[in-house]
Design a protein around this motif. Structure first.
Motif, PDB file in Angstrom:
ATOM      1  N   THR A 156       0.822  -1.202   0.000  1.00  0.00           N
ATOM      2  CA  THR A 156       0.000   0.000   0.000  1.00  0.00           C
ATOM      3  C   THR A 156       0.859   1.257   0.000  1.00  0.00           C
ATOM      4  O   THR A 156       0.351   2.342  -0.241  1.00  0.00           O
ATOM      5  N   LEU A 157       2.151   1.111   0.249  1.00  0.00           N
ATOM      6  CA  LEU A 157       3.076   2.247   0.214  1.00  0.00           C
ATOM      7  C   LEU A 157       3.669   2.469  -1.170  1.00  0.00           C
ATOM      8  O   LEU A 157       4.463   3.382  -1.362  1.00  0.00           O
ATOM      9  N   ASP A 158       3.290   1.630  -2.122  1.00  0.00           N
ATOM     10  CA  ASP A 158       3.847   1.677  -3.473  1.00  0.00           C
ATOM     11  C   ASP A 158       3.454   2.961  -4.190  1.00  0.00           C
ATOM     12  O   ASP A 158       2.324   3.431  -4.086  1.00  0.00           O
ATOM     13  N   ALA A 159       4.395   3.517  -4.941  1.00  0.00           N
ATOM     14  CA  ALA A 159       4.137   4.764  -5.667  1.00  0.00           C
ATOM     15  C   ALA A 159       3.067   4.589  -6.735  1.00  0.00           C
ATOM     16  O   ALA A 159       2.323   5.518  -7.041  1.00  0.00           O
ATOM     17  N   GLN A 174      -8.135  -1.647  -0.426  1.00  0.00           N
ATOM     18  CA  GLN A 174      -6.729  -1.366  -0.702  1.00  0.00           C
ATOM     19  C   GLN A 174      -5.950  -2.664  -0.888  1.00  0.00           C
ATOM     20  O   GLN A 174      -5.107  -2.780  -1.779  1.00  0.00           O
ATOM     21  N   ALA A 175      -6.255  -3.660  -0.060  1.00  0.00           N
ATOM     22  CA  ALA A 175      -5.576  -4.952  -0.152  1.00  0.00           C
ATOM     23  C   ALA A 175      -5.868  -5.633  -1.489  1.00  0.00           C
ATOM     24  O   ALA A 175      -4.989  -6.268  -2.070  1.00  0.00           O
ATOM     25  N   LYS A 176      -7.081  -5.477  -1.975  1.00  0.00           N
ATOM     26  CA  LYS A 176      -7.431  -6.073  -3.270  1.00  0.00           C
ATOM     27  C   LYS A 176      -6.625  -5.418  -4.400  1.00  0.00           C
ATOM     28  O   LYS A 176      -6.163  -6.095  -5.319  1.00  0.00           O
ATOM     29  N   LEU A 177      -6.437  -4.108  -4.318  1.00  0.00           N
ATOM     30  CA  LEU A 177      -5.620  -3.411  -5.312  1.00  0.00           C
ATOM     31  C   LEU A 177      -4.159  -3.865  -5.248  1.00  0.00           C
ATOM     32  O   LEU A 177      -3.498  -4.007  -6.281  1.00  0.00           O
ATOM     33  N   VAL A 178      -3.657  -4.105  -4.044  1.00  0.00           N
ATOM     34  CA  VAL A 178      -2.293  -4.619  -3.889  1.00  0.00           C
ATOM     35  C   VAL A 178      -2.192  -6.004  -4.518  1.00  0.00           C
ATOM     36  O   VAL A 178      -1.211  -6.324  -5.198  1.00  0.00           O
ATOM     37  N   GLY A 179      -3.219  -6.825  -4.333  1.00  0.00           N
ATOM     38  CA  GLY A 179      -3.250  -8.154  -4.949  1.00  0.00           C
ATOM     39  C   GLY A 179      -3.229  -8.076  -6.465  1.00  0.00           C
ATOM     40  O   GLY A 179      -2.524  -8.846  -7.133  1.00  0.00           O
ATOM     41  N   LYS A 180      -3.995  -7.159  -7.026  1.00  0.00           N
ATOM     42  CA  LYS A 180      -4.001  -6.994  -8.485  1.00  0.00           C
ATOM     43  C   LYS A 180      -2.635  -6.539  -8.985  1.00  0.00           C
ATOM     44  O   LYS A 180      -2.135  -7.029  -9.993  1.00  0.00           O
ATOM     45  N   LEU A 181      -2.013  -5.611  -8.255  1.00  0.00           N
ATOM     46  CA  LEU A 181      -0.705  -5.101  -8.662  1.00  0.00           C
ATOM     47  C   LEU A 181       0.366  -6.185  -8.586  1.00  0.00           C
ATOM     48  O   LEU A 181       1.181  -6.318  -9.502  1.00  0.00           O
ATOM     49  N   ILE A 182       0.360  -6.985  -7.530  1.00  0.00           N
ATOM     50  CA  ILE A 182       1.359  -8.062  -7.416  1.00  0.00           C
ATOM     51  C   ILE A 182       1.125  -9.110  -8.499  1.00  0.00           C
ATOM     52  O   ILE A 182       2.078  -9.671  -9.051  1.00  0.00           O
ATOM     53  N   GLY A 183      -0.130  -9.342  -8.850  1.00  0.00           N
ATOM     54  CA  GLY A 183      -0.429 -10.276  -9.933  1.00  0.00           C
ATOM     55  C   GLY A 183       0.085  -9.786 -11.275  1.00  0.00           C
ATOM     56  O   GLY A 183       0.670 -10.548 -12.055  1.00  0.00           O
ATOM     57  N   GLU A 184      -0.104  -8.496 -11.536  1.00  0.00           N
ATOM     58  CA  GLU A 184       0.376  -7.924 -12.798  1.00  0.00           C
ATOM     59  C   GLU A 184       1.902  -7.954 -12.873  1.00  0.00           C
ATOM     60  O   GLU A 184       2.480  -8.294 -13.903  1.00  0.00           O
ATOM     61  N   ARG A 185       2.552  -7.619 -11.766  1.00  0.00           N
ATOM     62  CA  ARG A 185       4.015  -7.609 -11.750  1.00  0.00           C
ATOM     63  C   ARG A 185       4.587  -9.018 -11.870  1.00  0.00           C
ATOM     64  O   ARG A 185       5.629  -9.219 -12.496  1.00  0.00           O
TER      65      ARG A 185
END
Length: 122
Positions: A58-61, A75-86
């Motif tokens: 959640t601290l990611d730019a 917010q956690a769901k957005l972090v999950g989507k971002l880690i999945g994309e990366r």
């Protein structure tokens, strides 16, 4: 007199029990989740080489502007989507989910759902 154990110590013991059998390999790395009171962090780790392939929090730019006004679970769901994309960018499609000793509910479950929506298989 009985003394109550610290919740974090109980969680760490639960995590070590789980980690005895849970190993991230090159073909199927480990998606680790850490949850603090205000933030949530996720990493995709190859335990054979000891490398972190992808990370998000959640601290990611990349998420800073999107998180304002959202609940912690959203917010956690957005972090999950971002880690999945990366992870997909690095060529990882299958992972082993390491919930870090936390119960699979709330924010930990939201990270897992977000990662699944991004295309990770576990």
């Amino acid at each position: 007199m009985l003394k109550k154990q610290d919740k974090n110590t109980v969680r760490k013991n639960r995590h070590w029990r789980q980690r005895k059998t849970l190993i991230g390999t090159g073909e199927r790395p480990r998606l680790n989740v850490y949850r603090s009171t205000n933030h949530i962090y996720a990493q995709v780790i190859n335990d054979e080489t000891g490398n972190t392939l992808a990370a998000a929090s959640t601290l990611d730019a990349a998420l800073k502007g999107k998180l304002a006004g959202l609940k912690k679970q959203e917010q956690a769901k957005l972090v999950g989507k971002l880690i999945g994309e990366r992870a997909k960018e690095k060529g990882v499609s299958k992972v082993v989910f390491d919930r870090g000793g936390y119960l699979y509910t709330g924010r930990v479950e939201a990270v897992a759902q977000g990662a699944r929506e991004a295309g990770l298989d576990f």
